[in-house]
Scaffold this motif. Structure first.
Motif, PDB file in Angstrom:
ATOM      1  N   ALA A  36       0.721  -1.264   0.203  1.00 25.83           N
ATOM      2  CA  ALA A  36       0.179   0.065   0.048  1.00 25.83           C
ATOM      3  C   ALA A  36       0.928   1.213  -0.008  1.00 25.83           C
ATOM      4  O   ALA A  36       0.609   2.326  -0.785  1.00 25.83           O
ATOM      5  CB  ALA A  36      -0.934   0.037   1.488  1.00 25.83           C
ATOM      6  N   SER A  37       1.674   1.099   0.635  1.00 20.81           N
ATOM      7  CA  SER A  37       3.020   2.601   0.849  1.00 20.81           C
ATOM      8  C   SER A  37       3.645   2.659  -0.446  1.00 20.81           C
ATOM      9  O   SER A  37       3.930   3.545  -1.051  1.00 20.81           O
ATOM     10  CB  SER A  37       3.807   2.082   1.925  1.00 20.81           C
ATOM     11  OG  SER A  37       5.082   2.885   1.924  1.00 20.81           O
ATOM     12  N   GLU A  39       2.406   1.711  -3.454  1.00 21.26           N
ATOM     13  CA  GLU A  39       1.331   2.177  -4.514  1.00 21.26           C
ATOM     14  C   GLU A  39       1.070   3.534  -4.134  1.00 21.26           C
ATOM     15  O   GLU A  39       0.859   4.361  -5.197  1.00 21.26           O
ATOM     16  CB  GLU A  39      -0.001   1.181  -4.070  1.00 21.26           C
ATOM     17  CG  GLU A  39       0.066  -0.169  -5.052  1.00 21.26           C
ATOM     18  CD  GLU A  39      -1.218  -0.961  -4.723  1.00 21.26           C
ATOM     19  OE1 GLU A  39      -2.075  -0.280  -4.505  1.00 21.26           O
ATOM     20  OE2 GLU A  39      -1.107  -2.147  -5.008  1.00 21.26           O
ATOM     21  N   SER A  40       0.999   3.886  -2.971  1.00 21.88           N
ATOM     22  CA  SER A  40       0.891   5.419  -2.804  1.00 21.88           C
ATOM     23  C   SER A  40       1.932   6.362  -3.398  1.00 21.88           C
ATOM     24  O   SER A  40       1.753   7.261  -3.816  1.00 21.88           O
ATOM     25  CB  SER A  40       0.698   5.698  -1.302  1.00 21.88           C
ATOM     26  OG  SER A  40      -0.366   5.171  -0.544  1.00 21.88           O
ATOM     27  N   GLU A  41       2.982   5.883  -3.241  1.00 15.99           N
ATOM     28  CA  GLU A  41       4.259   6.257  -3.672  1.00 15.99           C
ATOM     29  C   GLU A  41       4.425   6.586  -5.308  1.00 15.99           C
ATOM     30  O   GLU A  41       4.628   7.619  -5.781  1.00 15.99           O
ATOM     31  CB  GLU A  41       5.697   5.657  -3.382  1.00 15.99           C
ATOM     32  CG  GLU A  41       6.806   6.424  -3.469  1.00 15.99           C
ATOM     33  CD  GLU A  41       8.066   5.832  -2.899  1.00 15.99           C
ATOM     34  OE1 GLU A  41       9.047   6.129  -3.473  1.00 15.99           O
ATOM     35  OE2 GLU A  41       7.930   5.197  -2.010  1.00 15.99           O
ATOM     36  N   ALA A  43       1.524   6.375  -7.089  1.00 18.47           N
ATOM     37  CA  ALA A  43       0.408   7.286  -7.425  1.00 18.47           C
ATOM     38  C   ALA A  43       0.838   8.865  -7.322  1.00 18.47           C
ATOM     39  O   ALA A  43       0.581   9.718  -8.214  1.00 18.47           O
ATOM     40  CB  ALA A  43      -0.849   7.168  -6.456  1.00 18.47           C
ATOM     41  N   ALA A  44       1.491   9.019  -5.976  1.00 15.35           N
ATOM     42  CA  ALA A  44       1.920  10.535  -5.719  1.00 15.35           C
ATOM     43  C   ALA A  44       2.959  10.837  -6.988  1.00 15.35           C
ATOM     44  O   ALA A  44       3.060  12.208  -7.449  1.00 15.35           O
ATOM     45  CB  ALA A  44       2.818  10.487  -4.377  1.00 15.35           C
ATOM     46  N   VAL A 118      -4.362   4.221 -11.734  1.00 15.21           N
ATOM     47  CA  VAL A 118      -4.460   5.588 -11.004  1.00 15.21           C
ATOM     48  C   VAL A 118      -5.394   6.290 -11.678  1.00 15.21           C
ATOM     49  O   VAL A 118      -5.437   6.804 -13.106  1.00 15.21           O
ATOM     50  CB  VAL A 118      -2.897   6.114 -11.051  1.00 15.21           C
ATOM     51  CG1 VAL A 118      -2.952   7.245 -10.553  1.00 15.21           C
ATOM     52  CG2 VAL A 118      -2.040   4.750 -10.519  1.00 15.21           C
TER      53      VAL A 118
END
Length: 125
Positions: A36-37, A39-41, A43-44, A118
């Motif tokens: 999850a971390s 994937e967030s990186e 997307a950011a 995304v």
């Protein structure tokens, strides 16, 4: 003087507690949180690379599906959901390519590649 031997029931109880300890497998909280971390990186990074196409007055959200290998290389990209504007859709695809390379997988992520979608919200500044 050595300690007296422990009763058999206490030793068996300790073994049972050890056998019931959680096994940090692929579905445990640690690897899930790591993914999850990551994937967030990703997307950011894509959102930081976003720029609105010049000359367009459209706004919308394009959903881009990406496949990334464990070294952070963009393997493929596809338009998973149109914004309703071909200009914005093309811009979203270019943004994803421009954001590469992506971060490598974190330890514990055992997949050879990951696919995710995304959403990119594009609107005039």
């Amino acid at each position: 003087k050595p300690a007296p031997p422990k009763p058999a029931a206490e030793q068996a109880s300790k073994r049972a507690r050890l056998a019931m300890a959680p096994n940090p497998g692929a579905d445990s909280e640690g690897p899930r949180a790591g993914r999850a971390s990551w994937e967030s990186e990703v997307a950011a990074r894509i959102r930081r690379s976003a720029s609105y196409p010049s000359g367009s007055r459209d706004s919308g959200t394009a959903r881009v599906g990406v496949t990334i290998d464990r070294n952070g290389r963009l393997v493929s990209r596809r338009l998973a959901g149109s914004s309703g504007s071909s200009v914005l859709d093309s811009a979203a695809m270019a943004i994803v390519a421009r954001a590469a390379p992506y971060p490598p997988f974190l330890p514990g992520m055992t997949q050879s590649q990951i696919s995710l979608t995304v959403p990119l919200h594009l609107h005039p500044q």
